[in-house]
Motif scaffolding. Structure first.
Motif, short mmCIF file in Angstrom:
data_model
loop_
_atom_site.label_atom_id
_atom_site.label_comp_id
_atom_site.label_asym_id
_atom_site.label_seq_id
_atom_site.Cartn_x
_atom_site.Cartn_y
_atom_site.Cartn_z
N UNK A 45 71.97 33.58 -142.69
CA UNK A 45 71.28 33.28 -143.94
C UNK A 45 70.57 31.93 -143.87
N UNK A 46 71.23 30.94 -143.29
CA UNK A 46 70.63 29.61 -143.16
C UNK A 46 69.40 29.67 -142.25
N UNK A 47 69.52 30.34 -141.12
CA UNK A 47 68.39 30.42 -140.20
C UNK A 47 67.22 31.18 -140.82
N UNK A 48 67.52 32.25 -141.54
CA UNK A 48 66.46 33.03 -142.18
C UNK A 48 65.76 32.20 -143.25
N UNK A 49 66.53 31.44 -144.01
CA UNK A 49 65.94 30.58 -145.03
C UNK A 49 65.00 29.56 -144.39
N UNK A 50 65.46 28.92 -143.32
CA UNK A 50 64.63 27.91 -142.65
C UNK A 50 63.35 28.56 -142.09
N UNK A 51 63.45 29.79 -141.60
CA UNK A 51 62.26 30.48 -141.11
C UNK A 51 61.22 30.65 -142.23
N UNK A 52 61.69 31.10 -143.39
CA UNK A 52 60.76 31.32 -144.51
C UNK A 52 60.13 30.01 -144.96
N UNK A 53 60.92 28.96 -145.04
CA UNK A 53 60.39 27.67 -145.48
C UNK A 53 59.34 27.15 -144.50
N UNK A 54 59.61 27.30 -143.21
CA UNK A 54 58.65 26.86 -142.20
C UNK A 54 57.36 27.66 -142.30
N UNK A 55 57.49 28.97 -142.46
CA UNK A 55 56.33 29.86 -142.57
C UNK A 55 55.52 29.55 -143.83
N UNK A 56 56.20 29.34 -144.96
CA UNK A 56 55.51 29.09 -146.22
C UNK A 56 54.77 27.76 -146.20
N UNK A 57 55.31 26.77 -145.48
CA UNK A 57 54.69 25.45 -145.44
C UNK A 57 53.52 25.37 -144.47
N UNK A 58 53.43 26.29 -143.53
CA UNK A 58 52.39 26.24 -142.50
C UNK A 58 51.04 26.71 -143.06
N UNK A 59 49.94 26.06 -142.70
CA UNK A 59 48.62 26.57 -143.08
C UNK A 59 48.44 27.99 -142.54
N UNK A 60 47.76 28.84 -143.29
CA UNK A 60 47.62 30.24 -142.88
C UNK A 60 47.02 30.38 -141.48
N UNK A 61 46.08 29.51 -141.14
CA UNK A 61 45.42 29.60 -139.83
C UNK A 61 46.37 29.30 -138.69
N UNK A 62 47.50 28.65 -138.97
CA UNK A 62 48.43 28.25 -137.91
C UNK A 62 49.70 29.10 -137.88
N UNK A 63 49.81 30.08 -138.75
CA UNK A 63 51.07 30.83 -138.85
C UNK A 63 51.38 31.68 -137.63
N UNK A 64 50.37 32.12 -136.94
CA UNK A 64 50.61 32.96 -135.76
C UNK A 64 51.46 32.27 -134.71
N UNK A 65 51.41 30.93 -134.67
CA UNK A 65 52.13 30.17 -133.64
C UNK A 65 53.40 29.51 -134.16
N UNK A 66 53.83 29.88 -135.36
CA UNK A 66 54.98 29.21 -135.96
C UNK A 66 56.28 29.54 -135.23
N UNK A 67 56.46 30.79 -134.80
CA UNK A 67 57.72 31.20 -134.19
C UNK A 67 57.52 31.58 -132.71
N UNK A 68 58.55 31.35 -131.92
CA UNK A 68 58.51 31.74 -130.51
C UNK A 68 58.46 33.26 -130.38
N UNK A 69 57.93 33.73 -129.24
CA UNK A 69 57.76 35.18 -129.07
C UNK A 69 59.08 35.94 -129.09
#
Length: 425
Positions: A45-69
């Motif tokens: 739950x903690x990791x999933x929450x942090x993922x969403x917060x990181x994704x929501x804070x990132x500019x849309x143009x940069x979201x493709x590179x937010x997470x490792x493959x």
């Protein structure tokens, strides 16, 4: 008769919007949920929450590179071995899918997943988790007024009034822009309740009046009932007994017999009578409401009020029975938010019976709980009772009001409340 609304000011005050804050006192955002949900489920739950917060804070143009493959595959493996509640799986799997395609993933689906986790956490008695995930939902879908309102509501319940106020202000603005008049009215109602909590009753009345007018204008009957209920509370706190009685009757009619909110209204009206020394009128209403109060925190508050009313009638045994049950309930972690009010009412009941040592102990406990949650009004009342008890006297009980005539508006309202409570499923 219609309740008389407060006269409108000659010019409406401008609504000053506060920016919402997203952090509480925790060092690492979201870390509080690890204390509420232990083991592998809490970690996921903690990791999933942090993922969403990181994704929501990132500019849309940069979201493709937010997470490792490999992030999505690792999360899928973690979910398979975490021993999750089955109700959580659809939401957390949706967040895992976000890791695989962050650039194209729909905001609405992220918000749905986070709100689903928040509802699960609220039902489970995990308020920090509920707040963190509902806020993540609102950040994922930043134009949704209902989500902003939900964050404000949960923050207020979690004892974070500053965070609550900012999110409720945001809800008002978003609701006005989108025409979501239900969220608009409910946000004003919640702001009014925050003002009551802070002791700013004129501001509370203004906010509740705006909620009522919006609900009336847009024919939102249930929101109208809630606003009338809130205006009753504000009138009660202001000492306007006539207006309080009329607002309470109007709220009961707007709710309708058997409505799930009638027990809360009945409890509040009985509190009003208790404060006026009308203990014999209040006691049967408290008792009729008690079976319909499921949550431990809420049930502890009602039991404390049963104890106080029983003490006011001189019934020591009923006071002791209700007080013991209330004190036991309020020791539970999920009942902490009502602790200050519970101990204050037990202190008042003990003072009514002339038991100065018990009144001092209960009042001091109430003061500590109120200080932790910033409940200034309860803190001041508790300190006054404790000081009187330590001086060897007890706070003087309110003078009991003699019974009214058969047509007394209070007696009529009490009978209507007990009848309506009997119809609650």
């Amino acid at each position: 008769m219609r309740p008389s609304l407060p006269a409108p000011a000659s010019r409406r005050r401008p609504f000053r919007v506060l920016p919402p804050i997203t952090r509480g006192a925790e060092t690492l955002e979201g870390a509080a949920l690890l204390a509420e949900v232990e083991g592998d489920p809490g970690l996921v739950l903690f990791q999933s929450l942090r993922n969403v917060l990181l994704w929501a804070a990132a500019p849309e143009a940069e979201r493709a590179a937010v997470f490792a493959r490999a992030a999505a595959a690792r999360r899928a493996e973690a979910l398979s071995r975490a021993g999750l509640d089955e109700r959580l799986r659809p939401a957390l799997h949706a967040i895992a899918e976000l890791l695989a395609s962050p650039a194209e993933f729909p905001r609405a689906r992220v918000a749905w997943a986070c709100a689903a986790v928040a509802r699960w956490a609220e039902e489970r008695g995990a308020p920090a988790t509920a707040l963190a995930y509902m806020q993540a939902a609102a950040l994922a879908e930043p134009g949704d007024a209902a989500l902003a309102y939900a964050v404000g509501r949960l923050a207020r319940q979690h004892g974070e009034p500053v965070r609550a106020e900012g999110w409720l202000h945001k809800a008002v603005v978003l609701a006005r822009q989108s025409g979501d008049w239900s969220s608009y009215a409910m946000a004003f109602a919640a702001l009014g309740n925050l003002a009551v909590q802070r002791g700013n009753l004129p501001a509370a009345r203004r906010m509740h009046t705006r909620a009522l007018r919006a609900a009336q204008r847009h024919r939102l009957r249930q929101v109208q009932a809630m606003a009338l209920h809130d205006l009753f509370v504000t009138a009660m706190e202001l000492g306007d007994g006539h207006a309080a009685t009329e607002y309470a009757g109007a709220a009961l009619r707007a709710y309708g017999d058997g409505h799930p909110r009638v027990p809360a209204l009945a409890h509040d009206v009985a509190c009003f009578w208790t404060a006026a020394g009308e203990f014999a009128r209040a006691l049967p209403v408290f008792r009729a409401a008690l079976p319909h109060i499921p949550g431990r925190a809420e049930r502890a508050v009602v039991l404390a009020n049963v104890a106080r009313a029983a003490a006011g009638t001189g019934d020591r045994r009923s006071f002791e029975d209700a007080a013991a049950e209330a004190a036991s309930l309020v020791e539970q972690p999920d009942a902490e938010r009502g602790a200050a009010q519970v101990w204050l009412n037990l202190a008042r009941g003990a003072a009514s019976l002339g038991d100065a040592p018990l009144a001092a102990m209960a009042a001091e406990t109430a003061a500590r709980a109120a200080a932790r949650r910033g409940e200034a009004k309860i803190l001041a009342s508790a300190e006054a009772i404790a000081q009187a008890a330590r001086a060897g006297s007890s706070a003087r009980a309110a003078e009991v009001t003699p019974p009214g005539t058969a047509e007394d508006p209070g007696d009529v309202l009490a009978a209507e409340l007990v009848r309506s409570l009997a119809a609650v499923g």
